[in-house]
Design a protein around this motif. Sequence first.
Motif, PDB file in Angstrom:
ATOM      1  N   LEU A  90       0.811  -1.216   0.000  1.00 57.51           N
ATOM      2  CA  LEU A  90       0.000   0.000   0.000  1.00 57.51           C
ATOM      3  C   LEU A  90       0.852   1.277   0.000  1.00 57.51           C
ATOM      4  O   LEU A  90       0.315   2.372   0.128  1.00 57.51           O
ATOM      5  N   LYS A  91       2.161   1.151  -0.175  1.00 60.24           N
ATOM      6  CA  LYS A  91       3.046   2.309  -0.178  1.00 60.24           C
ATOM      7  C   LYS A  91       2.656   3.293  -1.283  1.00 60.24           C
ATOM      8  O   LYS A  91       2.694   4.516  -1.076  1.00 60.24           O
ATOM      9  N   ASN A  92       2.256   2.801  -2.439  1.00 60.81           N
ATOM     10  CA  ASN A  92       1.848   3.691  -3.527  1.00 60.81           C
ATOM     11  C   ASN A  92       0.663   4.554  -3.106  1.00 60.81           C
ATOM     12  O   ASN A  92       0.620   5.757  -3.401  1.00 60.81           O
ATOM     13  N   TYR A  93      -0.297   3.962  -2.431  1.00 66.31           N
ATOM     14  CA  TYR A  93      -1.472   4.704  -1.974  1.00 66.31           C
ATOM     15  C   TYR A  93      -1.083   5.711  -0.886  1.00 66.31           C
ATOM     16  O   TYR A  93      -1.558   6.840  -0.876  1.00 66.31           O
ATOM     17  N   ARG A  94      -0.216   5.287   0.039  1.00 66.79           N
ATOM     18  CA  ARG A  94       0.243   6.189   1.094  1.00 66.79           C
ATOM     19  C   ARG A  94       0.985   7.382   0.482  1.00 66.79           C
ATOM     20  O   ARG A  94       0.782   8.530   0.898  1.00 66.79           O
ATOM     21  N   ASP A  95       1.826   7.116  -0.517  1.00 59.86           N
ATOM     22  CA  ASP A  95       2.558   8.202  -1.170  1.00 59.86           C
ATOM     23  C   ASP A  95       1.612   9.201  -1.829  1.00 59.86           C
ATOM     24  O   ASP A  95       1.808  10.408  -1.732  1.00 59.86           O
ATOM     25  N   LEU A 140      -1.610   9.758  -1.117  1.00 55.99           N
ATOM     26  CA  LEU A 140      -2.453  10.445  -0.137  1.00 55.99           C
ATOM     27  C   LEU A 140      -1.691  11.436   0.727  1.00 55.99           C
ATOM     28  O   LEU A 140      -2.294  12.357   1.289  1.00 55.99           O
ATOM     29  N   THR A 141      -0.379  11.286   0.842  1.00 56.96           N
ATOM     30  CA  THR A 141       0.410  12.223   1.638  1.00 56.96           C
ATOM     31  C   THR A 141       1.117  13.267   0.777  1.00 56.96           C
ATOM     32  O   THR A 141       1.742  14.179   1.314  1.00 56.96           O
ATOM     33  N   ASP A 142       1.024  13.166  -0.530  1.00 56.02           N
ATOM     34  CA  ASP A 142       1.659  14.123  -1.431  1.00 56.02           C
ATOM     35  C   ASP A 142       0.857  15.419  -1.461  1.00 56.02           C
ATOM     36  O   ASP A 142      -0.353  15.399  -1.681  1.00 56.02           O
ATOM     37  N   THR A 146      -1.511  16.188  -4.446  1.00 60.97           N
ATOM     38  CA  THR A 146      -2.758  15.451  -4.624  1.00 60.97           C
ATOM     39  C   THR A 146      -3.965  16.363  -4.418  1.00 60.97           C
ATOM     40  O   THR A 146      -4.918  16.322  -5.191  1.00 60.97           O
TER      41      THR A 146
END
Length: 79
Positions: A41-46, A48-50, A53
Motif C-alpha cells: 500500500l506504499k503507492n497509496y500512502r505516497d 495520499l500524503t503528497d 494530490t
Amino acid sequence: MVLPALALTGLVALYPLVRGFLTSLQAGGPITGVPEHYAGLKNYRDVLTDPETKSAAMHTLTYLVIAVGLELAAGLAIA
C-alpha cells in the motif's frame, strides 16, 4: 442464454478491475526501467500524503463542474 452473457460481462468488467488493483500494488515496471516488485500500500500512502494530490483533485473538481455545467446548459439550449 442469459447466464453465459452475464458471466462474460462480469468477466470482462471484473478482470481489468482486479488486474488494475494488483498492478497498483507494484512498484517499477517497463516504463520506469526498474524491475517490478511488490510495494504493498506504499503507492497509496505516497499519493495520499503528497501535497500535489489536493491541488490535482481541486483542478479535476473545477474542470468537472465547468464541463458538466456547460454541457447541461448546451443541452437545455438545444432542447
